[in-house]
Design a protein around this motif. Structure first.
Motif, PDB file in Angstrom:
ATOM      1  N   GLU B   1      17.215  16.186  15.732  1.00  0.00           N
ATOM      2  CA  GLU B   1      15.811  16.541  15.522  1.00  0.00           C
ATOM      3  C   GLU B   1      15.029  15.292  15.127  1.00  0.00           C
ATOM      4  O   GLU B   1      15.460  14.517  14.303  1.00  0.00           O
ATOM      5  CB  GLU B   1      15.713  17.582  14.412  1.00  0.00           C
ATOM      6  CG  GLU B   1      14.308  18.084  14.168  1.00  0.00           C
ATOM      7  CD  GLU B   1      14.279  19.187  13.114  1.00  0.00           C
ATOM      8  OE1 GLU B   1      15.194  20.028  13.118  1.00  0.00           O
ATOM      9  OE2 GLU B   1      13.364  19.174  12.302  1.00  0.00           O
ATOM     10  N   ALA B   2      13.868  15.106  15.746  1.00  0.00           N
ATOM     11  CA  ALA B   2      13.050  13.932  15.477  1.00  0.00           C
ATOM     12  C   ALA B   2      12.554  13.951  14.035  1.00  0.00           C
ATOM     13  O   ALA B   2      12.213  15.011  13.506  1.00  0.00           O
ATOM     14  CB  ALA B   2      11.872  13.919  16.431  1.00  0.00           C
ATOM     15  N   GLU B   3      12.533  12.768  13.435  1.00  0.00           N
ATOM     16  CA  GLU B   3      12.094  12.658  12.049  1.00  0.00           C
ATOM     17  C   GLU B   3      11.172  11.466  11.893  1.00  0.00           C
ATOM     18  O   GLU B   3      11.210  10.522  12.685  1.00  0.00           O
ATOM     19  CB  GLU B   3      13.289  12.455  11.122  1.00  0.00           C
ATOM     20  CG  GLU B   3      14.226  13.634  11.003  1.00  0.00           C
ATOM     21  CD  GLU B   3      15.345  13.353  10.012  1.00  0.00           C
ATOM     22  OE1 GLU B   3      15.991  14.306   9.572  1.00  0.00           O
ATOM     23  OE2 GLU B   3      15.571  12.170   9.684  1.00  0.00           O
ATOM     24  N   VAL B   4      10.388  11.510  10.823  1.00  0.00           N
ATOM     25  CA  VAL B   4       9.610  10.351  10.413  1.00  0.00           C
ATOM     26  C   VAL B   4      10.515   9.513   9.511  1.00  0.00           C
ATOM     27  O   VAL B   4      11.056  10.028   8.526  1.00  0.00           O
ATOM     28  CB  VAL B   4       8.335  10.767   9.658  1.00  0.00           C
ATOM     29  CG1 VAL B   4       7.592   9.537   9.150  1.00  0.00           C
ATOM     30  CG2 VAL B   4       7.441  11.626  10.553  1.00  0.00           C
ATOM     31  N   ALA B   5      10.699   8.256   9.862  1.00  0.00           N
ATOM     32  CA  ALA B   5      11.585   7.378   9.100  1.00  0.00           C
ATOM     33  C   ALA B   5      10.765   6.499   8.170  1.00  0.00           C
ATOM     34  O   ALA B   5       9.734   5.945   8.571  1.00  0.00           O
ATOM     35  CB  ALA B   5      12.406   6.507  10.046  1.00  0.00           C
ATOM     36  N   GLN B   6      11.216   6.391   6.930  1.00  0.00           N
ATOM     37  CA  GLN B   6      10.559   5.521   5.969  1.00  0.00           C
ATOM     38  C   GLN B   6      11.613   4.661   5.276  1.00  0.00           C
ATOM     39  O   GLN B   6      12.726   5.104   5.016  1.00  0.00           O
ATOM     40  CB  GLN B   6       9.813   6.316   4.892  1.00  0.00           C
ATOM     41  CG  GLN B   6       8.541   6.958   5.372  1.00  0.00           C
ATOM     42  CD  GLN B   6       7.737   7.530   4.218  1.00  0.00           C
ATOM     43  OE1 GLN B   6       7.620   8.747   4.080  1.00  0.00           O
ATOM     44  NE2 GLN B   6       7.173   6.646   3.395  1.00  0.00           N
ATOM     45  N   SER B   7      11.214   3.443   4.949  1.00  0.00           N
ATOM     46  CA  SER B   7      12.092   2.595   4.147  1.00  0.00           C
ATOM     47  C   SER B   7      11.244   1.642   3.314  1.00  0.00           C
ATOM     48  O   SER B   7      10.111   1.311   3.687  1.00  0.00           O
ATOM     49  CB  SER B   7      13.051   1.798   5.051  1.00  0.00           C
ATOM     50  OG  SER B   7      12.334   0.865   5.833  1.00  0.00           O
ATOM     51  N   PRO B   8      11.767   1.213   2.151  1.00  0.00           N
ATOM     52  CA  PRO B   8      12.990   1.716   1.534  1.00  0.00           C
ATOM     53  C   PRO B   8      12.776   3.089   0.921  1.00  0.00           C
ATOM     54  O   PRO B   8      11.657   3.579   0.853  1.00  0.00           O
ATOM     55  CB  PRO B   8      13.251   0.667   0.445  1.00  0.00           C
ATOM     56  CG  PRO B   8      11.878   0.235   0.027  1.00  0.00           C
ATOM     57  CD  PRO B   8      11.062   0.226   1.292  1.00  0.00           C
ATOM     58  N   ARG B   9      13.819   3.754   0.486  1.00  0.00           N
ATOM     59  CA  ARG B   9      13.678   5.042  -0.189  1.00  0.00           C
ATOM     60  C   ARG B   9      13.210   4.855  -1.626  1.00  0.00           C
ATOM     61  O   ARG B   9      12.451   5.662  -2.152  1.00  0.00           O
ATOM     62  CB  ARG B   9      15.006   5.794  -0.177  1.00  0.00           C
ATOM     63  CG  ARG B   9      15.435   6.295   1.182  1.00  0.00           C
ATOM     64  CD  ARG B   9      14.547   7.454   1.673  1.00  0.00           C
ATOM     65  NE  ARG B   9      14.454   8.540   0.721  1.00  0.00           N
ATOM     66  CZ  ARG B   9      15.354   9.481   0.583  1.00  0.00           C
ATOM     67  NH1 ARG B   9      16.434   9.488   1.325  1.00  0.00           N
ATOM     68  NH2 ARG B   9      15.180  10.448  -0.312  1.00  0.00           N
ATOM     69  N   TYR B  10      13.689   3.801  -2.234  1.00  0.00           N
ATOM     70  CA  TYR B  10      13.313   3.500  -3.610  1.00  0.00           C
ATOM     71  C   TYR B  10      12.990   2.006  -3.717  1.00  0.00           C
ATOM     72  O   TYR B  10      13.617   1.186  -3.059  1.00  0.00           O
ATOM     73  CB  TYR B  10      14.455   3.828  -4.584  1.00  0.00           C
ATOM     74  CG  TYR B  10      14.923   5.257  -4.513  1.00  0.00           C
ATOM     75  CD1 TYR B  10      15.966   5.627  -3.669  1.00  0.00           C
ATOM     76  CD2 TYR B  10      14.303   6.249  -5.267  1.00  0.00           C
ATOM     77  CE1 TYR B  10      16.382   6.938  -3.584  1.00  0.00           C
ATOM     78  CE2 TYR B  10      14.720   7.563  -5.190  1.00  0.00           C
ATOM     79  CZ  TYR B  10      15.759   7.901  -4.342  1.00  0.00           C
ATOM     80  OH  TYR B  10      16.166   9.203  -4.255  1.00  0.00           O
ATOM     81  N   LYS B  11      12.010   1.703  -4.573  1.00  0.00           N
ATOM     82  CA  LYS B  11      11.642   0.317  -4.786  1.00  0.00           C
ATOM     83  C   LYS B  11      11.205   0.139  -6.228  1.00  0.00           C
ATOM     84  O   LYS B  11      10.340   0.878  -6.709  1.00  0.00           O
ATOM     85  CB  LYS B  11      10.523  -0.094  -3.840  1.00  0.00           C
ATOM     86  CG  LYS B  11      10.062  -1.536  -3.971  1.00  0.00           C
ATOM     87  CD  LYS B  11      11.096  -2.500  -3.461  1.00  0.00           C
ATOM     88  CE  LYS B  11      10.611  -3.939  -3.562  1.00  0.00           C
ATOM     89  NZ  LYS B  11      11.645  -4.901  -3.086  1.00  0.00           N
ATOM     90  N   ILE B  12      11.804  -0.840  -6.892  1.00  0.00           N
ATOM     91  CA  ILE B  12      11.370  -1.212  -8.233  1.00  0.00           C
ATOM     92  C   ILE B  12      10.833  -2.625  -8.131  1.00  0.00           C
ATOM     93  O   ILE B  12      11.505  -3.517  -7.600  1.00  0.00           O
ATOM     94  CB  ILE B  12      12.523  -1.147  -9.250  1.00  0.00           C
ATOM     95  CG1 ILE B  12      13.083   0.271  -9.323  1.00  0.00           C
ATOM     96  CG2 ILE B  12      12.039  -1.591 -10.629  1.00  0.00           C
ATOM     97  CD1 ILE B  12      14.319   0.409 -10.204  1.00  0.00           C
ATOM     98  N   THR B  13       9.629  -2.826  -8.621  1.00  0.00           N
ATOM     99  CA  THR B  13       9.029  -4.145  -8.544  1.00  0.00           C
ATOM    100  C   THR B  13       8.329  -4.471  -9.855  1.00  0.00           C
ATOM    101  O   THR B  13       7.928  -3.564 -10.592  1.00  0.00           O
ATOM    102  CB  THR B  13       8.050  -4.244  -7.372  1.00  0.00           C
ATOM    103  OG1 THR B  13       7.678  -5.598  -7.163  1.00  0.00           O
ATOM    104  CG2 THR B  13       6.794  -3.423  -7.624  1.00  0.00           C
ATOM    105  N   GLU B  14       8.171  -5.732 -10.102  1.00  0.00           N
ATOM    106  CA  GLU B  14       7.459  -6.129 -11.318  1.00  0.00           C
ATOM    107  C   GLU B  14       5.963  -6.164 -11.042  1.00  0.00           C
ATOM    108  O   GLU B  14       5.518  -6.440  -9.917  1.00  0.00           O
ATOM    109  CB  GLU B  14       7.937  -7.505 -11.780  1.00  0.00           C
ATOM    110  CG  GLU B  14       9.377  -7.496 -12.274  1.00  0.00           C
ATOM    111  CD  GLU B  14       9.800  -8.842 -12.819  1.00  0.00           C
ATOM    112  OE1 GLU B  14      10.851  -8.899 -13.478  1.00  0.00           O
ATOM    113  OE2 GLU B  14       9.101  -9.838 -12.566  1.00  0.00           O
ATOM    114  N   LYS B  15       5.226  -5.899 -12.081  1.00  0.00           N
ATOM    115  CA  LYS B  15       3.766  -6.002 -12.014  1.00  0.00           C
ATOM    116  C   LYS B  15       3.382  -7.367 -11.460  1.00  0.00           C
ATOM    117  O   LYS B  15       3.993  -8.374 -11.796  1.00  0.00           O
ATOM    118  CB  LYS B  15       3.221  -5.820 -13.432  1.00  0.00           C
ATOM    119  CG  LYS B  15       1.746  -5.769 -13.562  1.00  0.00           C
ATOM    120  CD  LYS B  15       1.333  -5.454 -15.000  1.00  0.00           C
ATOM    121  CE  LYS B  15       1.882  -6.492 -15.964  1.00  0.00           C
ATOM    122  NZ  LYS B  15       1.348  -6.286 -17.334  1.00  0.00           N
TER     123      LYS B  15
END
Lengths: 106, 115
Positions: B1-15
């Motif tokens: 089944e076709a899906e919308v792909a996103q990456s990354p799933r999680y991201k932690i970044t500094e201010k």
């Protein structure tokens, strides 16, 4: 200002209960009203409503739109624990309400 | 089944750092949306593309956010510099296009935490 208001904000029921979720809207360019279910991930589509008074059904879920009074309701009968989620109403794909958080207790 | 792909799933970044999210819509979907969802709230539309053109970016904080869909297929949303208040889920969705009156399909989202 375009807006979508959902009520109640949260709801706790017992398995087997019937619930009614409400969505009222004020938008300048109405094309459709959509209901989504969101668990701990992306929203998944439930219904799209474009015409007044025509009920859409899928199993225990049903929904209807009133374009004169600018609202829609989502009914869930014989609720199950798997129905626990946030239910989002969106108008014309763009404007989402804050959602109704439904918790079904065994 | 076709899906919308996103990456990354999680991201932690500094201010004050830069961060970018990627989205690949369902094949054939002309309309692509980026939403931001803060915990306890509904998704807020940031930008809408029709093919490679921006249709609506009225809610995009343009001093720090940018979005592009250069070839009308996949898209990138960038934040530079990130602020603490940007912590949220960033959702991408796609649909067949205007006038088609079809639902938008959502990707799994990127959860951003700014520390």
């Amino acid at each position: 200002e375009d807006k979508v208001v959902q009520s109640p904000l949260s709801l706790v029921v017992h398995e087997g209960d019937t619930v009614t979720l409400n969505c009222s809207y004020e938008v300048t360019n109405f094309r459709s009203l959509l209901w989504y279910k969101q668990e701990k991930k992306a929203p998944t589509f439930l219904f799209m409503l474009t015409s007044s008074g025509i009920e859409k059904k899928s199993g225990r879920l049903s929904s209807i739109l009133d374009k004169k009074e600018l609202f829609s309701i989502l009914n869930i009968t014989a609720t199950q624990t798997g129905d626990s989620a946030i239910y989002l109403c969106a108008v014309s794909e763009f404007y989402f309400g804050t959602g109704t958080s439904l918790t079904v207790i065994p | 089944e076709a899906e919308v792909a996103q990456s990354p799933r999680y991201k932690i970044t500094e201010k004050s750092q830069a961060v970018a999210f990627w989205c690949d819509p369902i094949s054939g979907h002309a309309t692509l949306y980026w939403y931001r969802q803060i915990l306890g709230q509904g998704p807020e539309l940031l930008v809408q593309f029709q093919d490679e053109s921006v249709v609506d970016d009225s809610q995009l904080p343009k001093d720090r956010f940018s979005a592009e869909r250069l070839k009308g297929v996949d898209s990138t949303l960038k934040i530079q510099p990130a602020e603490l208040g940007d912590s949220a889920m960033y959702l991408c969705a796609s649909s067949l296009g205007p006038g088609m009156n079809t639902e938008a399909f959502f990707g799994q989202g990127t959860r951003l935490t700014v520390v």
